[in-house]
Design a protein around this motif. Structure first.
Motif, PDB file in Angstrom:
ATOM      1  N   LEU A 264      44.945  34.845  59.208  1.00  0.00           N
ATOM      2  CA  LEU A 264      44.589  35.151  57.824  1.00  0.00           C
ATOM      3  C   LEU A 264      45.650  34.743  56.797  1.00  0.00           C
TER       4      LEU A 264
ATOM      5  N   PHE B 150      48.371  29.788  52.576  1.00  0.00           N
ATOM      6  CA  PHE B 150      48.113  29.328  51.214  1.00  0.00           C
ATOM      7  C   PHE B 150      46.619  29.121  51.000  1.00  0.00           C
ATOM      8  N   ASP B 151      46.122  29.587  49.866  1.00  0.00           N
ATOM      9  CA  ASP B 151      44.729  29.398  49.475  1.00  0.00           C
ATOM     10  C   ASP B 151      44.743  28.636  48.158  1.00  0.00           C
ATOM     11  N   ALA B 152      44.237  27.422  48.158  1.00  0.00           N
ATOM     12  CA  ALA B 152      44.257  26.576  46.957  1.00  0.00           C
ATOM     13  C   ALA B 152      43.523  27.227  45.788  1.00  0.00           C
ATOM     14  N   GLU B 153      42.597  28.136  46.069  1.00  0.00           N
ATOM     15  CA  GLU B 153      41.868  28.810  44.996  1.00  0.00           C
ATOM     16  C   GLU B 153      42.585  30.064  44.516  1.00  0.00           C
ATOM     17  N   ASP B 154      43.724  30.369  45.117  1.00  0.00           N
ATOM     18  CA  ASP B 154      44.516  31.530  44.733  1.00  0.00           C
ATOM     19  C   ASP B 154      45.981  31.117  44.693  1.00  0.00           C
TER      20      ASP B 154
ATOM     21  N   THR C 243      49.209  32.810  46.243  1.00  0.00           N
ATOM     22  CA  THR C 243      49.570  32.733  47.657  1.00  0.00           C
ATOM     23  C   THR C 243      50.649  31.687  47.922  1.00  0.00           C
TER      24      THR C 243
ATOM     25  N   ASN D 224      34.194  34.448  40.057  1.00  0.00           N
ATOM     26  CA  ASN D 224      34.678  34.734  41.407  1.00  0.00           C
ATOM     27  C   ASN D 224      33.518  34.803  42.407  1.00  0.00           C
TER      28      ASN D 224
ATOM     29  N   TYR E  39      33.092  32.505  45.679  1.00  0.00           N
ATOM     30  CA  TYR E  39      32.957  33.186  46.972  1.00  0.00           C
ATOM     31  C   TYR E  39      31.678  32.747  47.687  1.00  0.00           C
TER      32      TYR E  39
ATOM     33  N   ARG F 117      31.405  29.161  49.263  1.00  0.00           N
ATOM     34  CA  ARG F 117      32.129  28.877  50.508  1.00  0.00           C
ATOM     35  C   ARG F 117      31.202  28.852  51.711  1.00  0.00           C
TER      36      ARG F 117
END
Length: 141
Positions: free
Chosen positions: A11, A14-18, A21, A112, A116, A119
């Protein structure tokens, strides 16, 4: 416990949409399982919160019984590892506090929600409004 750390290995990242992170990415260890200590729970006092939102669930349903069994098994494993459980712990006015401090979660805004739902190309929802208008929420698990 090792299962939790293995899950954390998957889990974390790095999350490119956040973009937030990105700050933690350089500090992520190769694996969290190296932090396991078989004696870590000996004498640890852990509170067990049982009075949450139980009235929203049907205690006679198979799903409820399955989750309850897994929960009780986990408590047994914590005890076997040496933890001292304070079971149950009571928090005065918990339901009121929870009702007043609810977060919308992953679908807390139209933008958001759209990200979500996008995805999963098989999602029955495309917008927050689709989700809100659904007569019955599908099971995702």
């Amino acid at each position: 416990m090792s299962g939790v750390l293995k899950l954390l290995d998957v889990l974390v990242g790095f999350d490119a949409e956040d973009p937030v992170t990105a700050m933690g990415a350089p500090q992520i260890p190769k694996t969290y399982t190296g932090f396991l200590d078989k004696n870590a729970l000996k004498g640890a006092r852990l509170s067990v919160l049982r009075d949450t939102n139980a009235s929203a669930f049907d205690p006679e349903s198979t799903d409820y019984k399955n989750v309850a069994a897994v929960f009780e098994k986990a408590l047994g494993e914590l005890r076997a590892a040496g933890a001292v459980l304070v079971d149950p712990v009571a928090i005065p006015n918990l339901k009121t506090l929870m009702a007043n401090n609810r977060s919308g979660g992953v679908v807390d805004s139209p933008h958001n929600a759209a990200v979500y739902f996008s995805r999963n190309p098989n999602s029955p929802f495309k917008t927050l409004q689709d989700f809100v208008k659904a007569p019955r929420l599908p099971r995702f698990c």
